[in-house]
Design an enzyme around this catalytic site. Structure first.
Site, PDB file in Angstrom:
ATOM      1  CG  ASP A  30      -1.943   1.002   1.275  1.00 39.62           C
ATOM      2  OD1 ASP A  30      -1.760   2.049   0.629  1.00 39.62           O
ATOM      3  OD2 ASP A  30      -2.963   0.763   1.948  1.00 39.62           O
ATOM      4  CE  LYS A  56     -10.523   2.891 -13.768  1.00 44.29           C
ATOM      5  NZ  LYS A  56     -11.700   3.315 -14.510  1.00 44.29           N
ATOM      6  CB  SER A  96      -6.999  11.886 -15.844  1.00 44.11           C
ATOM      7  OG  SER A  96      -8.281  11.946 -16.392  1.00 44.11           O
ATOM      8  CE1 TYR A 120      -9.098   9.589 -11.096  1.00 44.24           C
ATOM      9  CE2 TYR A 120     -10.407  10.909 -12.620  1.00 44.24           C
ATOM     10  CZ  TYR A 120      -9.382  10.024 -12.390  1.00 44.24           C
ATOM     11  OH  TYR A 120      -8.627   9.572 -13.439  1.00 44.24           O
ATOM     12  CE  LYS A 124      -5.393  10.016 -11.771  1.00 43.34           C
ATOM     13  NZ  LYS A 124      -4.323   9.041 -11.598  1.00 43.34           N
ATOM     14  CG  PHE A 149      -7.781  12.289 -24.066  1.00 45.93           C
ATOM     15  CD1 PHE A 149      -6.456  12.684 -23.800  1.00 45.93           C
ATOM     16  CD2 PHE A 149      -8.723  13.272 -24.235  1.00 45.93           C
ATOM     17  CE1 PHE A 149      -6.113  14.030 -23.726  1.00 45.93           C
ATOM     18  CE2 PHE A 149      -8.389  14.620 -24.179  1.00 45.93           C
ATOM     19  CZ  PHE A 149      -7.083  14.991 -23.921  1.00 45.93           C
ATOM     20  CG  LEU A 171     -19.710   3.900 -23.557  1.00 45.52           C
ATOM     21  CD1 LEU A 171     -21.201   3.993 -23.301  1.00 45.52           C
ATOM     22  CD2 LEU A 171     -19.312   4.804 -24.723  1.00 45.52           C
ATOM     23  NE  ARG A 265     -21.381  10.035 -16.443  1.00 43.52           N
ATOM     24  CZ  ARG A 265     -20.438   9.160 -16.796  1.00 43.52           C
ATOM     25  NH1 ARG A 265     -20.522   7.905 -16.388  1.00 43.52           N
ATOM     26  NH2 ARG A 265     -19.431   9.516 -17.553  1.00 43.52           N
ATOM     27  CG  ASP A 268     -20.885  12.914 -18.396  1.00 44.92           C
ATOM     28  OD1 ASP A 268     -19.901  12.675 -17.684  1.00 44.92           O
ATOM     29  OD2 ASP A 268     -21.620  12.036 -18.883  1.00 44.92           O
TER      30      ASP A 268
HETATM   31  N1  UFG Z   1     -21.842   7.050 -20.896  1.00 46.39           N
HETATM   32  C1  UFG Z   1     -23.108   6.582 -21.144  1.00 46.39           C
HETATM   33  N2  UFG Z   1     -23.549   5.518 -20.427  1.00 46.39           N
HETATM   34  C2  UFG Z   1     -22.787   4.890 -19.484  1.00 46.39           C
HETATM   35  C3  UFG Z   1     -21.469   5.376 -19.226  1.00 46.39           C
HETATM   36  C4  UFG Z   1     -21.040   6.470 -19.951  1.00 46.39           C
HETATM   37  O1  UFG Z   1     -23.830   7.131 -21.981  1.00 46.39           O
HETATM   38  O2  UFG Z   1     -23.270   3.926 -18.846  1.00 46.39           O
HETATM   39  C5  UFG Z   1     -21.330   8.175 -21.694  1.00 46.39           C
HETATM   40  C6  UFG Z   1     -20.928   9.380 -20.850  1.00 46.39           C
HETATM   41  O3  UFG Z   1     -22.036  10.202 -20.600  1.00 46.39           O
HETATM   42  C7  UFG Z   1     -19.859  10.021 -21.754  1.00 46.39           C
HETATM   43  C8  UFG Z   1     -19.212   8.825 -22.446  1.00 46.39           C
HETATM   44  O4  UFG Z   1     -20.143   7.749 -22.344  1.00 46.39           O
HETATM   45  O5  UFG Z   1     -20.472  10.822 -22.741  1.00 46.39           O
HETATM   46  C9  UFG Z   1     -17.903   8.399 -21.792  1.00 46.39           C
HETATM   47  O6  UFG Z   1     -18.135   8.210 -20.404  1.00 46.39           O
HETATM   48  P1  UFG Z   1     -17.091   7.438 -19.464  1.00 46.39           P
HETATM   49  O7  UFG Z   1     -17.689   7.375 -18.095  1.00 46.39           O
HETATM   50  O8  UFG Z   1     -16.677   6.166 -20.092  1.00 46.39           O
HETATM   51  O9  UFG Z   1     -15.811   8.370 -19.484  1.00 46.39           O
HETATM   52  P2  UFG Z   1     -15.662   9.902 -19.064  1.00 46.39           P
HETATM   53  O10 UFG Z   1     -15.251  10.643 -20.283  1.00 46.39           O
HETATM   54  O11 UFG Z   1     -16.786  10.430 -18.313  1.00 46.39           O
HETATM   55  O12 UFG Z   1     -14.475   9.820 -18.012  1.00 46.39           O
HETATM   56  C10 UFG Z   1     -13.309   9.105 -18.310  1.00 46.39           C
HETATM   57  C11 UFG Z   1     -12.761   8.497 -17.020  1.00 46.39           C
HETATM   58  C12 UFG Z   1     -12.255   9.540 -16.118  1.00 46.39           C
HETATM   59  C13 UFG Z   1     -11.292  10.417 -16.823  1.00 46.39           C
HETATM   60  C14 UFG Z   1     -11.915  10.986 -18.069  1.00 46.39           C
HETATM   61  C15 UFG Z   1     -10.905  11.754 -18.846  1.00 46.39           C
HETATM   62  O13 UFG Z   1     -13.747   7.768 -16.364  1.00 46.39           O
HETATM   63  O14 UFG Z   1     -11.565   8.926 -15.058  1.00 46.39           O
HETATM   64  O15 UFG Z   1     -12.385   9.934 -18.895  1.00 46.39           O
HETATM   65  O16 UFG Z   1     -11.531  12.490 -19.841  1.00 46.39           O
HETATM   66  F1  UFG Z   1     -10.915  11.409 -16.042  1.00 46.39           F
END
Ligand code: UFG
Length: 338
Positions: A30, A56, A96, A120, A124, A149, A171, A265, A268
């Site tokens: 740890d 994360k 990130s 979070y 970073k 990304f 996603l 969400r 976002d």
């Molecule tokens: N999305 C959906 N349904 C889901 C999950 C996500 O529609 O069940 C959409 C989100 O609204 C977004 C896209 O898919 O438009 C991507 O979402 P993610 O949660 O996969 O990724 P994020 O861009 O929100 O965040 C990710 C990481 C973070 C990091 C970021 C950097 O989770 O840790 O990218 O840009 F910081």
């Protein structure tokens, strides 16, 4: 390889590295336990450290900010102190794209203003600032901050991939769980963004490209004495919408993914993708895979391992968790010391 306990992921990593895997040494430590960390540094000399360890999940960080600051920031401070006292001053850190917050425009260049929007993201950002301060105070440090990304895909063998516990936040892990029947449908968060089809746009990058980006960064650290503390985006430079990503996955898996359009969400942003010129020019690195390869490898992993590293059971109850913030080899929350 030294294995304290039997972690299938580690065994698969060893196999994936062929004969070099035999030289790997693994300690589960740890980062918040500085004494244990020092023990590792007394046993080995490290020419450089690649620091991936961190919690994360954005939502969890809002609910448990102290947990995030202790793990991600204090853990890193311990690592930096120990590295410093053992004369190991080369570091690659997993930052990130979240540090761009809601960017004023796209693509995001590395000199954009920084504005993390949740605990979070602030962990970073704070670590990035700590690294910049450290280099100003002690120019012997050579550090590269890699702003990831959206990492997706899996190892092409289909044996190593992401295996989130509980309900996936991201996603593609969610899409793959729908595909293998663990979830009934995908919620699409928002269809009214000012984007090509109304859904959110991101820069998805294959984990294999992310891996080669780290090798390029390490090479840069060793070959550039005046690197200081330098930031690089790791992305493809291409924006892909949620619906485009789902369509690519459907093509790879030859199946329909049931969708439900939901509200946006909270937190976002509509569209984020990377400017890649700096990494191309200075690291000599460029992502090679497109969304077709990402979805092919994601499905290869998911179809061969519908329950991740467990033989069965959707949420892994009964499995022995690896502690967060540890020194370990993990796909999404890891520190490897080289
Ligand atoms: N999305 C959906 N349904 C889901 C999950 C996500 O529609 O069940 C959409 C989100 O609204 C977004 C896209 O898919 O438009 C991507 O979402 P993610 O949660 O996969 O990724 P994020 O861009 O929100 O965040 C990710 C990481 C973070 C990091 C970021 C950097 O989770 O840790 O990218 O840009 F910081």
């Amino acid at each position: 390889m030294i294995l304290e306990g039997s972690f299938p992921l580690l065994q698969r990593c060893v196999l994936a590295t062929s004969k070099n895997g035999r030289n790997l040494v693994f300690y589960q430590v740890d980062l918040c336990n500085k004494d244990a960390l020092e023990q590792v540094f007394t046993s080995h000399h490290f020419d450089a450290v690649v620091h991936f360890a961190g919690l994360k999940a954005v939502g969890e960080s809002v609910a448990k900010p102290l947990h995030y600051y202790i793990n991600n920031v204090n853990g890193t401070l311990n690592l930096l102190e120990v590295m410093s006292s053992y004369g190991s001053k080369k570091l690659v850190f997993s930052s990130s794209a979240t540090v761009y917050g809601q960017p004023k425009s796209v693509p995001c260049t590395e000199d954009f203003p920084l504005q993390a929007m949740n605990p979070y993201g602030r962990t970073k950002l704070f670590v990035e600032e700590i690294m910049r301060d450290l280099h100003r105070a002690d120019p012997e440090w050579r550090t590269i901050l890699l702003r990831y990304f959206n990492p997706v895909g899996a190892h092409p063998s289909g044996r190593i991939g992401e295996d989130p516990r509980g309900i996936p936040n991201n996603l593609m892990p969610f899409v793959q769980q729908v595909a293998v029947g663990r979830r009934s449908e995908l919620s699409v968060f928002g269809s009214d963004y000012n984007t090509k089809d109304g859904t959110g746009v991101r820069d998805y990058i294959h984990v294999q490209d992310l891996a080669t980006g780290h090798s390029a960064a390490l090479f840069k650290l060793f070959t550039t004495p005046n690197i200081g503390c330098t930031v690089y985006n790791l992305g493809t430079g291409k924006g892909t919408s949620v619906l485009e990503m789902v369509a690519a996955f459907e093509k790879a898996a030859q199946m329909k993914i049931p969708l439900r359009i939901m509200d946006r969400r909270p937190g976002d942003c509509s569209e984020v993708y990377a400017a890649t010129e700096k990494a191309e020019k200075e690291l000599g690195w460029k992502a090679q895979n497109g969304i077709e390869e990402m979805c092919r490898d994601q499905w290869n992993w998911a179809s061969k391992n519908p329950f991740g590293y467990r033989p069965s059971h959707a949420d892994g109850k009964g499995s022995k968790p690896v502690r967060n913030g540890g020194l370990s080899l993990r796909v999404s929350n890891a520190t490897a010391v080289a």
